[in-house]
Design a protein around this motif. Structure first.
Motif, PDB file in Angstrom:
ATOM      1  N   GLN A   1       0.829  -1.210   0.000  1.00 20.00           N
ATOM      2  CA  GLN A   1       0.000   0.000   0.000  1.00 20.00           C
ATOM      3  C   GLN A   1       0.865   1.264   0.000  1.00 20.00           C
ATOM      4  OE1 GLN A   1       1.887  -0.299   3.219  1.00 20.00           O
ATOM      5  NE2 GLN A   1       0.291  -1.846   3.264  1.00 20.00           N
ATOM      6  N   ALA A   2       0.227   2.407  -0.251  1.00 17.65           N
ATOM      7  CA  ALA A   2       0.871   3.699   0.002  1.00 17.65           C
ATOM      8  C   ALA A   2       0.642   4.047   1.473  1.00 17.65           C
ATOM      9  CB  ALA A   2       0.304   4.772  -0.916  1.00 17.65           C
ATOM     10  N   GLY A   3       1.381   5.045   1.990  1.00 16.97           N
ATOM     11  CA  GLY A   3       1.345   5.275   3.419  1.00 16.97           C
ATOM     12  C   GLY A   3       1.026   6.698   3.832  1.00 16.97           C
ATOM     13  N   GLU A   4       0.969   6.859   5.162  1.00 16.06           N
ATOM     14  CA  GLU A   4       0.609   8.162   5.714  1.00 16.06           C
ATOM     15  C   GLU A   4       1.635   9.245   5.398  1.00 16.06           C
ATOM     16  OE1 GLU A   4       2.769   5.589   8.477  1.00 16.06           O
ATOM     17  OE2 GLU A   4       0.790   5.386   7.595  1.00 16.06           O
ATOM     18  N   PHE A   5       2.888   8.861   5.162  1.00 14.83           N
ATOM     19  CA  PHE A   5       3.881   9.866   4.775  1.00 14.83           C
ATOM     20  C   PHE A   5       3.553  10.456   3.405  1.00 14.83           C
ATOM     21  CE2 PHE A   5       7.024   7.667   7.705  1.00 14.83           C
ATOM     22  CZ  PHE A   5       6.904   8.648   8.677  1.00 14.83           C
ATOM     23  N   GLY A   6       2.747   9.722   2.613  1.00 15.41           N
ATOM     24  CA  GLY A   6       2.308  10.278   1.335  1.00 15.41           C
ATOM     25  C   GLY A   6       1.489  11.538   1.510  1.00 15.41           C
ATOM     26  N   PHE A   7       0.688  11.601   2.584  1.00 11.52           N
ATOM     27  CA  PHE A   7      -0.075  12.820   2.858  1.00 11.52           C
ATOM     28  C   PHE A   7       0.867  14.004   3.090  1.00 11.52           C
ATOM     29  CE2 PHE A   7      -3.201   9.668   4.879  1.00 11.52           C
ATOM     30  CZ  PHE A   7      -3.858   9.475   3.671  1.00 11.52           C
ATOM     31  N   VAL A   8       1.934  13.719   3.853  1.00 11.85           N
ATOM     32  CA  VAL A   8       2.903  14.778   4.146  1.00 11.85           C
ATOM     33  C   VAL A   8       3.617  15.222   2.875  1.00 11.85           C
ATOM     34  CG1 VAL A   8       4.964  15.357   5.475  1.00 11.85           C
ATOM     35  CG2 VAL A   8       3.207  13.890   6.481  1.00 11.85           C
ATOM     36  N   LEU A   9       4.061  14.263   2.067  1.00 13.24           N
ATOM     37  CA  LEU A   9       4.796  14.593   0.845  1.00 13.24           C
ATOM     38  C   LEU A   9       3.908  15.327  -0.149  1.00 13.24           C
ATOM     39  CD1 LEU A   9       6.854  11.318   0.282  1.00 13.24           C
ATOM     40  CD2 LEU A   9       7.646  13.480   1.219  1.00 13.24           C
ATOM     41  N   LEU A  10       2.634  14.942  -0.236  1.00 17.46           N
ATOM     42  CA  LEU A  10       1.736  15.625  -1.162  1.00 17.46           C
ATOM     43  C   LEU A  10       1.498  17.072  -0.742  1.00 17.46           C
ATOM     44  CD1 LEU A  10      -0.971  12.934  -2.027  1.00 17.46           C
ATOM     45  CD2 LEU A  10       0.724  13.933  -3.554  1.00 17.46           C
ATOM     46  N   ALA A  11       1.268  17.280   0.557  1.00 17.42           N
ATOM     47  CA  ALA A  11       1.066  18.651   1.037  1.00 17.42           C
ATOM     48  C   ALA A  11       2.306  19.503   0.771  1.00 17.42           C
ATOM     49  CB  ALA A  11       0.739  18.623   2.531  1.00 17.42           C
ATOM     50  N   PHE A  12       3.473  18.924   1.021  1.00 17.94           N
ATOM     51  CA  PHE A  12       4.724  19.650   0.803  1.00 17.94           C
ATOM     52  C   PHE A  12       4.945  19.906  -0.686  1.00 17.94           C
ATOM     53  CE2 PHE A  12       9.392  19.676   0.249  1.00 17.94           C
ATOM     54  CZ  PHE A  12       9.700  20.776   1.035  1.00 17.94           C
ATOM     55  N   SER A  13       4.641  18.899  -1.522  1.00 19.36           N
ATOM     56  CA  SER A  13       4.839  19.052  -2.968  1.00 19.36           C
ATOM     57  C   SER A  13       3.904  20.108  -3.540  1.00 19.36           C
ATOM     58  CB  SER A  13       4.590  17.705  -3.668  1.00 19.36           C
ATOM     59  OG  SER A  13       5.512  16.729  -3.231  1.00 19.36           O
ATOM     60  N   THR A  14       2.668  20.158  -3.040  1.00 18.15           N
ATOM     61  CA  THR A  14       1.727  21.171  -3.513  1.00 18.15           C
ATOM     62  C   THR A  14       2.180  22.563  -3.085  1.00 18.15           C
ATOM     63  OG1 THR A  14      -0.063  19.557  -3.322  1.00 18.15           O
ATOM     64  CG2 THR A  14      -0.686  21.864  -3.527  1.00 18.15           C
ATOM     65  N   GLN A  15       2.665  22.657  -1.846  1.00 14.56           N
ATOM     66  CA  GLN A  15       3.151  23.942  -1.342  1.00 14.56           C
ATOM     67  C   GLN A  15       4.359  24.427  -2.131  1.00 14.56           C
ATOM     68  OE1 GLN A  15       4.430  23.758   2.717  1.00 14.56           O
ATOM     69  NE2 GLN A  15       5.274  25.816   2.721  1.00 14.56           N
ATOM     70  N   GLN A  16       5.220  23.501  -2.536  1.00 15.54           N
ATOM     71  CA  GLN A  16       6.434  23.856  -3.270  1.00 15.54           C
ATOM     72  C   GLN A  16       6.202  23.963  -4.777  1.00 15.54           C
ATOM     73  OE1 GLN A  16       9.554  24.545  -2.023  1.00 15.54           O
ATOM     74  NE2 GLN A  16       8.670  24.450   0.037  1.00 15.54           N
ATOM     75  N   ASN A  17       4.918  23.850  -5.207  1.00 19.05           N
ATOM     76  CA  ASN A  17       4.565  23.973  -6.626  1.00 19.05           C
ATOM     77  C   ASN A  17       5.197  22.856  -7.463  1.00 19.05           C
ATOM     78  OD1 ASN A  17       3.048  25.267  -8.568  1.00 19.05           O
ATOM     79  ND2 ASN A  17       4.730  26.603  -9.234  1.00 19.05           N
TER      80      ASN A  17
END
Length: 627
Positions: free
Chosen positions: A359-375
């Motif tokens: 599966q994918a994991g909870e750190f994916g939520f963190v990475l997605l939020a960070f990736s969206t913030q960093q454009n």
């Protein structure tokens, strides 16, 4: 206050109902928490907008779990695991990233976005997998240790991933809208200024973000080495128990806040601090203080994941989202299967490794939020990926159920070795040479008598041979092996295996073959004693009985009795219990709950009173002699 109490009651009631029910059905607590969240969120609508903010609080459960894991791993232990960390974990993250990024690129995403998606989905769920492994008792298996190694590698990999993602960002002058249109940053910057107040890396170029990130990690490590011990000694001097808990929470919360300021995962910062503090004399104090918080917050985290699912977005195109989630699981599963086979995982260990990490994991939520913030990743794609990650996490308990089904048919990962040819005979056959059988064997051999040792574990047999003790590999319950060991002419059979069902089966078979054979058997508990008496054992030794009896004698010696008086009480108890067990074995009925066997209970109470009387008479006799 009323609103808070209402929401707290809803969350707690959902957990109390769903989790025990899920556990009773054999589905595990994680699926129960997720189901509870879905029930009170998307289905019944009892919770709403507060779920997202509550999930940020609940994420501290993951943070604390990583901190506690770090406390169990000294730097030397990490170094000893380097082969699995770099090999198993490194291959899994690398190959999964490449495979998922290739699929994303094939669907038309830019290479930078595709690489960010691959890195995000390559990570598995530490919270769900470790919780499930612990519940199922699989952590110490080969598959469990391999799975833990990969999870640990993934957790560590979050640091370089978060440091690398800003380098994939689009130019600062470009902003991607949800519909894919490109907009100048000046048009979208009006609502972004508020982020800078809570970030140390907002607006910095990629290289500067990397430097600040490395500096924050270095500060955590150095503070763990040089600052925490003086703080704990200072708190220790106050003699206030609650201050230990406050300090442990302050360490975790403070590190999490610092990691958030530089855009890193709070869980990874806590893990690093835990590793640094693993050799501290206050390690166990911190573990006991944080363990209750970890359990409650992890449960809350899983509930919020279930409650936060956007049902409207899901039902807008459910087959596409489910298909993509299954595609992620399939792609990662294939890679895990190949990597596991390359590292010699076999049987149920191989399936555990493959299905447990797919599966994918909870750190994916963190990475997605960070990736969206960093454009780096567009907001529209980010929302879709969030739903895919949540779906894979919801499917994970079902993957463990599939593992349970497959493991029934899978062979053990141990190599299949043919039984040894037994070329020796002796008057004593010892079946099982573990902790119990070893002591019996040493005593008998040291007394000058020959033994024939049988065991099905190749590692145990090889270890005993290094110490000069010859044993033979094979399943002691197999009739042909017992005949080869000389069961027809043996005087004593010692059944000392770990599996109590095999012990009972072997005793029954040996008694049918040799009515005159003296059988000594190892029993797990009192009910097993009764089973063994009915199977035909002559002498039965409960695993903990003698050790517990000796401990009781030491208690008596230290509360006023002399060594002689305590020894006499021990012997009285021993002989009484031995006779009582034989008598109660006649009244014990297989399959009937002890509480429903009235004759058994009445006789047990009478025997207990007889024991108390015997010990009182013994005490009075000692008192008269002393007078």
């Amino acid at each position: 206050m009323n609103e808070f109490l209402y929401q707290a009651s809803i969350y707690l009631a959902a957990a109390v109902i769903a989790v025990p029910l899920s556990a009773r059905l054999g589905l595990g607590s994680v699926l129960g928490y997720l189901a509870a969240g879905i029930a009170i969120g998307p289905v019944l609508g009892l919770v709403g907008a507060e779920t997202e903010s509550l999930q940020h609080v609940a994420e501290f459960g993951v943070v604390m779990m990583l901190f506690l894991i770090g406390l169990e791993l000294e730097p030397r232990a990490l170094w000893d695991m380097r082969d699995k960390l770099l090999g198993l974990g490194g291959l899994q993250v690398g190959l999964s990233t490449v495979a998922i990024a290739a699929v994303a690129f094939y669907t038309g995403q830019p290479w930078s976005v595709s690489l960010a998606v691959g890195l995000t989905l390559s990570l598995s769920s530490t919270a769900i997998v470790l919780q499930t492994l612990s519940e199922k008792g699989l952590m110490q298996t080969n598959g469990g240790r391999a799975t833990f190694s990969v999870l640990l590698t993934q957790d560590i990999a979050v640091i370089p991933i978060l440091a690398f993602l800003p380098l994939l960002a689009l130019p600062a002058s470009i902003h991607i809208e949800d519909d894919g249109s490109i907009q100048r940053a000046s048009d979208a910057a009006h609502g972004a200024d508020h982020h800078a107040a809570l970030s140390l890396v907002e607006g910095l170029p990629g290289w500067a973000v990397t430097l600040v990130t490395i500096g924050a990690v270095a500060f955590v490590v150095l503070a763990g080495i040089y600052l925490t011990r003086p703080l704990f000694r200072f708190i220790h001097a106050t003699r206030l128990r609650e201050m230990y808990t406050a300090l442990a929470l302050m360490i975790v919360v403070g590190i999490s806040f610092l990691m958030t300021l530089v855009g890193l995962s709070p869980a990874l910062g806590a893990f690093l601090a835990g590793v640094v503090l693993a050799s501290s004399e206050f390690r166990h104090e911190m573990e006991s203080d944080l363990e209750p918080f970890k359990g409650l917050l992890l449960g809350l985290f899983f509930i919020t994941v279930g409650a936060g699912i956007d049902v409207g977005y899901f039902f807008a195109d459910p087959f596409d989202l489910i298909g993509l989630a299954l595609l992620v699981i399939l792609a990662k599963g294939i890679i895990l299967f190949i990597v596991g086979r390359a590292f010699n995982l076999r049987g149920r260990d191989h399936w555990l490794f493959t299905l447990g990490l797919a599966q994918a994991g909870e750190f994916g939520f963190v990475l997605l939020a960070f990736s969206t913030q960093q454009n780096v990743i567009p907001p529209g794609l980010s929302q879709k990926l969030l739903m895919i990650i949540a779906l894979t996490m919801l499917i994970t308990p079902l993957l463990f159920i599939l593992y349970d089904l497959l493991s029934r048919f899978a062979r053990d990962s141990k190599p299949q070795i043919e039984p040894d040819q037994i070329d020796e005979r002796g008057p004593v056959i010892i079946a099982g040479i573990g902790r119990f059988g070893q002591i019996v064997n040493r005593l008998v051999q040291a007394s000058g008598f020959k033994t024939v040792v049988l065991d099905h574990d190749i590692e145990t047999i090889q270890l005993m041979r290094r110490f000069g003790v010859k044993g033979f590999l094979g399943d002691p319950t197999r009739p042909e092996l017992l005949r080869a060991a000389g069961i027809e002419k043996a005087t004593v059979l010692v059944v000392a295996m770990d599996d109590y069902k095999q012990v009972t089966r072997l005793v029954g078979y040996a008694r049918r073959q040799r009515p005159d054979l003296h059988i000594i058997a190892r029993a797990r508990d009192r009910n097993h004693v009764y089973e063994l008496y009915q199977a035909g054992a002559n002498d039965i030794i409960r695993e903990m009985f003698d050790a517990s009896l000796r401990a009781g004698r030491y208690v008596l010696e230290n509360i006023g009795l002399s060594e002689y008086e305590a020894a006499q009480a021990e012997q009285t108890f021993y002989h009484h219990d031995r006779a009582s067990v034989r008598e109660l074995a006649e009244l014990w009925i297989p399959g009937m709950p002890t509480a429903e066997n009235k004759k058994y209970i009445e006789r047990a109470r009478k025997l207990q009173k007889d024991l108390e009387t015997a010990l009182l008479e013994l005490a009075e006799e000692h008192a008269k002699k002393s007078a």
